[in-house]
Write a protein that holds these residues in place. Structure first.
Motif, PDB file in Angstrom:
ATOM      1  N   SER A   1       0.828  -1.206   0.000  1.00  0.00           N
ATOM      2  CA  SER A   1       0.000   0.000   0.000  1.00  0.00           C
ATOM      3  C   SER A   1       0.865   1.260   0.000  1.00  0.00           C
ATOM      4  N   MET A   2       1.918   1.252   0.801  1.00  0.00           N
ATOM      5  CA  MET A   2       2.828   2.404   0.846  1.00  0.00           C
ATOM      6  C   MET A   2       3.517   2.617  -0.499  1.00  0.00           C
ATOM      7  N   LEU A   3       3.989   1.554  -1.115  1.00  0.00           N
ATOM      8  CA  LEU A   3       4.699   1.685  -2.389  1.00  0.00           C
ATOM      9  C   LEU A   3       3.785   2.181  -3.505  1.00  0.00           C
ATOM     10  N   GLU A   4       2.560   1.658  -3.557  1.00  0.00           N
ATOM     11  CA  GLU A   4       1.680   2.097  -4.641  1.00  0.00           C
ATOM     12  C   GLU A   4       1.234   3.541  -4.456  1.00  0.00           C
ATOM     13  N   THR A   5       1.064   4.000  -3.224  1.00  0.00           N
ATOM     14  CA  THR A   5       0.681   5.405  -3.037  1.00  0.00           C
ATOM     15  C   THR A   5       1.881   6.326  -3.162  1.00  0.00           C
ATOM     16  N   MET A   6       3.083   5.817  -2.911  1.00  0.00           N
ATOM     17  CA  MET A   6       4.285   6.602  -3.218  1.00  0.00           C
ATOM     18  C   MET A   6       4.334   6.874  -4.717  1.00  0.00           C
ATOM     19  N   ALA A   7       4.087   5.847  -5.497  1.00  0.00           N
ATOM     20  CA  ALA A   7       4.078   6.003  -6.960  1.00  0.00           C
ATOM     21  C   ALA A   7       2.991   6.980  -7.390  1.00  0.00           C
ATOM     22  N   LEU A   8       1.840   6.893  -6.765  1.00  0.00           N
ATOM     23  CA  LEU A   8       0.753   7.808  -7.095  1.00  0.00           C
ATOM     24  C   LEU A   8       1.135   9.251  -6.780  1.00  0.00           C
ATOM     25  N   ALA A   9       1.779   9.466  -5.656  1.00  0.00           N
ATOM     26  CA  ALA A   9       2.155  10.817  -5.233  1.00  0.00           C
ATOM     27  C   ALA A   9       3.157  11.460  -6.177  1.00  0.00           C
ATOM     28  N   VAL A  10       3.992  10.661  -6.813  1.00  0.00           N
ATOM     29  CA  VAL A  10       5.011  11.228  -7.703  1.00  0.00           C
ATOM     30  C   VAL A  10       4.703  10.982  -9.180  1.00  0.00           C
ATOM     31  N   ALA A  11       3.464  10.628  -9.490  1.00  0.00           N
ATOM     32  CA  ALA A  11       3.082  10.403 -10.888  1.00  0.00           C
ATOM     33  C   ALA A  11       3.429  11.637 -11.723  1.00  0.00           C
ATOM     34  N   ARG A  12       3.938  11.404 -12.918  1.00  0.00           N
ATOM     35  CA  ARG A  12       4.445  12.494 -13.754  1.00  0.00           C
ATOM     36  C   ARG A  12       3.378  13.143 -14.615  1.00  0.00           C
ATOM     37  N   SER A  13       2.205  12.551 -14.696  1.00  0.00           N
ATOM     38  CA  SER A  13       1.145  13.142 -15.514  1.00  0.00           C
ATOM     39  C   SER A  13      -0.214  12.828 -14.902  1.00  0.00           C
ATOM     40  N   LYS A  14      -1.206  13.575 -15.339  1.00  0.00           N
ATOM     41  CA  LYS A  14      -2.568  13.304 -14.871  1.00  0.00           C
ATOM     42  C   LYS A  14      -3.033  11.932 -15.338  1.00  0.00           C
ATOM     43  N   THR A  15      -2.629  11.547 -16.526  1.00  0.00           N
ATOM     44  CA  THR A  15      -3.005  10.226 -17.038  1.00  0.00           C
ATOM     45  C   THR A  15      -2.414   9.120 -16.171  1.00  0.00           C
ATOM     46  N   ALA A  16      -1.121   9.249 -15.872  1.00  0.00           N
ATOM     47  CA  ALA A  16      -0.473   8.240 -15.020  1.00  0.00           C
ATOM     48  C   ALA A  16      -1.125   8.197 -13.646  1.00  0.00           C
ATOM     49  N   ALA A  17      -1.385   9.380 -13.075  1.00  0.00           N
ATOM     50  CA  ALA A  17      -2.027   9.429 -11.760  1.00  0.00           C
ATOM     51  C   ALA A  17      -3.418   8.812 -11.813  1.00  0.00           C
ATOM     52  N   GLY A  18      -4.151   9.080 -12.865  1.00  0.00           N
ATOM     53  CA  GLY A  18      -5.497   8.509 -13.016  1.00  0.00           C
ATOM     54  C   GLY A  18      -5.467   6.994 -13.123  1.00  0.00           C
ATOM     55  N   LEU A  19      -4.521   6.473 -13.902  1.00  0.00           N
ATOM     56  CA  LEU A  19      -4.403   5.017 -14.035  1.00  0.00           C
ATOM     57  C   LEU A  19      -4.005   4.364 -12.714  1.00  0.00           C
ATOM     58  N   LEU A  20      -3.052   4.970 -12.024  1.00  0.00           N
ATOM     59  CA  LEU A  20      -2.655   4.429 -10.722  1.00  0.00           C
ATOM     60  C   LEU A  20      -3.801   4.490  -9.717  1.00  0.00           C
ATOM     61  N   ALA A  21      -4.488   5.621  -9.672  1.00  0.00           N
ATOM     62  CA  ALA A  21      -5.616   5.765  -8.742  1.00  0.00           C
ATOM     63  C   ALA A  21      -6.707   4.749  -9.054  1.00  0.00           C
ATOM     64  N   GLY A  22      -6.987   4.549 -10.340  1.00  0.00           N
ATOM     65  CA  GLY A  22      -7.993   3.554 -10.732  1.00  0.00           C
ATOM     66  C   GLY A  22      -7.588   2.151 -10.331  1.00  0.00           C
ATOM     67  N   SER A  23      -6.322   1.831 -10.544  1.00  0.00           N
ATOM     68  CA  SER A  23      -5.817   0.514 -10.167  1.00  0.00           C
ATOM     69  C   SER A  23      -5.926   0.294  -8.664  1.00  0.00           C
ATOM     70  N   ILE A  24      -5.525   1.311  -7.901  1.00  0.00           N
ATOM     71  CA  ILE A  24      -5.609   1.211  -6.442  1.00  0.00           C
ATOM     72  C   ILE A  24      -7.064   1.040  -6.014  1.00  0.00           C
ATOM     73  N   ALA A  25      -7.946   1.843  -6.585  1.00  0.00           N
ATOM     74  CA  ALA A  25      -9.366   1.787  -6.212  1.00  0.00           C
ATOM     75  C   ALA A  25      -9.987   0.430  -6.535  1.00  0.00           C
ATOM     76  N   LEU A  26      -9.534  -0.205  -7.598  1.00  0.00           N
ATOM     77  CA  LEU A  26     -10.112  -1.487  -7.986  1.00  0.00           C
ATOM     78  C   LEU A  26      -9.626  -2.654  -7.125  1.00  0.00           C
ATOM     79  N   HIS A  27      -8.388  -2.613  -6.656  1.00  0.00           N
ATOM     80  CA  HIS A  27      -7.919  -3.778  -5.910  1.00  0.00           C
ATOM     81  C   HIS A  27      -7.805  -3.566  -4.401  1.00  0.00           C
TER      82      HIS A  27
END
Length: 117
Positions: A35-61
């Protein structure tokens, strides 16, 4: 009999026979780090698209992970305030990971360039 009925509905074996609190603690640790690693990645996402995909992935699993953790903790015999404390600890890992990610990005972003931009 009650035990026959329990077996018929797939009741969990007693904690003493299924690894008990050790395996539940291991799962808690592994899911917390995840959980910490995936939200670290979300916090430093380089684009809105990347952040959206990461957030969606987190929300789904995340719900499935949380359910698996609750089941493991219950099977290990945890109940009441101790169960709630452990679940609260797990819940805090996501925001902690995001804060750590932002902190690392602010401190070391220039050193690592695009890796922490």
């Amino acid at each position: 009999s009650e035990s026959a009925h329990g077996a018929a509905v797939g009741a969990a074996p007693p904690a003493e026979t299924n690894g008990g609190s050790g395996s539940a603690a291991m799962l808690l640790g592994a899911l917390s780090v995840h959980s910490m690693l995936e939200t670290m990645a979300l916090a430093v996402a380089r684009s809105k698209t990347a952040a959206g995909l990461l957030a969606g992935s987190i929300a789904l699993h995340q719900p499935a992970e949380s359910l698996a953790l609750v089941v493991a903790l219950l099977r290990a015999g945890l109940r009441g305030p101790r169960l709630v404390r452990l679940l609260a600890l797990f819940t805090c890992m996501g925001p902690a990971g995001a804060l750590i990610g932002l902190g690392l990005q602010n401190k070391f972003g220039a050193v690592f360039g695009g890796a922490l931009d």
